[in-house]
Write an enzyme that holds these catalytic residues in place. Structure first.
Site, PDB file in Angstrom:
ATOM      1  NE  ARG A  16     -12.296 -21.324  -8.675  1.00  0.00           N
ATOM      2  CZ  ARG A  16     -13.130 -20.459  -8.128  1.00  0.00           C
ATOM      3  NH1 ARG A  16     -14.264 -20.867  -7.542  1.00  0.00           N
ATOM      4  NH2 ARG A  16     -12.882 -19.153  -8.179  1.00  0.00           N
ATOM      5  CG  ASP A  17     -16.483 -18.927 -10.154  1.00  0.00           C
ATOM      6  OD1 ASP A  17     -17.650 -19.326  -9.990  1.00  0.00           O
ATOM      7  OD2 ASP A  17     -15.991 -17.994  -9.504  1.00  0.00           O
ATOM      8  CG  HIS A  20     -19.627 -22.999  -8.594  1.00  0.00           C
ATOM      9  ND1 HIS A  20     -19.707 -23.829  -7.493  1.00  0.00           N
ATOM     10  CD2 HIS A  20     -18.555 -22.189  -8.366  1.00  0.00           C
ATOM     11  CE1 HIS A  20     -18.741 -23.528  -6.635  1.00  0.00           C
ATOM     12  NE2 HIS A  20     -18.028 -22.540  -7.140  1.00  0.00           N
ATOM     13  CB  SER A 170     -17.974 -14.138  -3.298  1.00  0.00           C
ATOM     14  OG  SER A 170     -16.659 -14.065  -2.830  1.00  0.00           O
ATOM     15  CG  HIS A 199     -13.131 -13.623  -8.274  1.00  0.00           C
ATOM     16  ND1 HIS A 199     -12.692 -14.706  -9.011  1.00  0.00           N
ATOM     17  CD2 HIS A 199     -14.426 -13.892  -7.966  1.00  0.00           C
ATOM     18  CE1 HIS A 199     -13.683 -15.578  -9.147  1.00  0.00           C
ATOM     19  NE2 HIS A 199     -14.747 -15.101  -8.519  1.00  0.00           N
ATOM     20  CG  HIS A 201     -19.259 -13.782  -9.337  1.00  0.00           C
ATOM     21  ND1 HIS A 201     -19.550 -14.986  -9.930  1.00  0.00           N
ATOM     22  CD2 HIS A 201     -18.227 -14.032  -8.481  1.00  0.00           C
ATOM     23  CE1 HIS A 201     -18.744 -15.927  -9.464  1.00  0.00           C
ATOM     24  NE2 HIS A 201     -17.932 -15.373  -8.583  1.00  0.00           N
ATOM     25  CE1 TYR A 290     -18.505 -17.569  -1.976  1.00  0.00           C
ATOM     26  CE2 TYR A 290     -19.607 -19.704  -2.033  1.00  0.00           C
ATOM     27  CZ  TYR A 290     -18.452 -18.944  -2.100  1.00  0.00           C
ATOM     28  OH  TYR A 290     -17.241 -19.573  -2.290  1.00  0.00           O
TER      29      TYR A 290
END
Length: 343
Positions: A16-17, A20, A170, A199, A201, A290
């Site tokens: 899903r991520d 990108h 995010s 979550h 990054h 983001y």
């Protein structure tokens, strides 16, 4: 404090991520192969949708190789023990998308809003609970709110029916102390039975450290991605996080070597470019931007000749948030005009 013996749920983001950096072009066969590998490695929960969630296919966010229905229909029958989740952003995904996902066998719906806009999630969270789904409230760009503000928003989502709340970094902007402050205060404010997730990054290379800090502060669900496949410098790399948890005695149920093989043999070969902490991804984390804005900024650089780093710094200054992708072009054009005036 020892975390030995603590059980957590790891949730894979690579399908899903990971859409990108793949410009939403993962094939059905790639989806199936990676999902089967994750399942065999013991990953209990796998997210599958367009990178921007159900209904994300659009001019603004990008058109995928296949529909959400096709991806979900391809993956769900392949799994022996893992369950599938779907992301939904109100205003992008609709209640009809939610019903479709439920009918196809999705067991977890994560309703995502900006960290100050939990009130727009009431309809979708309420329906998900009515349908009997594992219902998650997902507060994005959480570095932009104080712990106290996040408590208010988390309790709203809980009141709508969410049985789990996520604090979402995010932008990959947080440091471990930031995570600890937010997770601990939200944990104290929620009902004991409401789960709490994080979550991350990897834009400041803090994905693993922040995830461990989240577990120590009371989170029991942690997002990660095989080989880090995700926006920006990627999500917390699953294989590294699982190995660290194993060293610490945190129980994930995921086999370290099996998930390492999935990352190396299945995920890395499909990357269009290495997921790495380059100067632009670093700028995302440093400026608090983001993560999925990265490729938009790189495209604007190619089109207008303005360095992506400069564009990202400007986006951070403007405090743009997810859903404002169209403003990236506007920011680049404004910078072009300013450069022409100076010249």
């Amino acid at each position: 404090m020892s975390l030995a013996g603590k059980k957590i749920t790891v949730h894979d983001m690579s399908l899903r991520d990971g859409m990108h950096p793949k410009r939403h072009q993962i094939t059905l066969d790639q989806m199936r192969n990676i999902a089967r590998g994750l399942d065999a490695a013991g990953v209990p929960l796998i997210e599958v949708t367009h990178g921007d969630g159900l209904g994300g296919a659009s001019v603004n966010y990008g058109f995928p190789a296949h529909t959400d229905e096709a991806y979900l229909s391809a993956v769900i029958p392949e799994l022996k023990q893992a369950k599938v989740s779907a992301l939904l952003l109100p205003g992008i995904g609709t209640v009809e998308h939610l019903r479709m996902a439920h009918e196809l066998g999705v067991g977890t719906i994560r309703v995502a809003t900006h960290c100050t806009e939990a009130d727009v999630s009431e309809q979708h969270i309420g329906l998900a609970r009515t349908l009997g789904l594992d219902t998650v409230g997902f507060l994005m760009m959480a570095h932009m709110s104080s712990p106290e503000q996040l408590v208010v928003q988390a309790k709203l989502m809980e009141s709508y029916g969410a049985n789990c709340i996520y604090i979402t970094d995010s932008a990959g902007h947080m440091l471990p102390d930031d995570v600890t402050a937010r997770i601990s205060q939200v944990r104290d404010a929620l009902k004991p039975e409401t789960e709490l997730g994080f979550h991350g990054h990897h834009n400041l290379a803090m994905g693993v450290a922040n995830s461990v800090a989240a577990v120590a502060a009371g989170a029991n669900r942690i997002d990660a991605a095989a080989a880090g496949l995700g926006a920006g410098a990627g999500n917390t790399p699953m294989e590294v996080f699982v190995a660290v948890c194993d060293r610490m005695g945190i129980e994930t149920g995921v086999d370290v070597f099996a998930i390492s093989d999935v990352a190396e043999d299945l995920v890395v070969p499909i990357m269009d470019a290495p997921i790495r902490l380059d100067r632009d991804a670093l700028t995302l984390g440093y400026a608090g931007v983001y993560s999925s804005f990265l490729l938009f900024a790189k495209r604007a650089e190619a089109k207008y000749g303005i360095p992506a780093r400069d564009i990202l710094v400007e986006l951070g200054r403007q405090r743009l948030v997810g859903g404002q992708e169209d403003m990236i072009e506007d920011a680049a054009l404004t910078m072009v005009r300013a450069r022409e005036v100076v010249a």
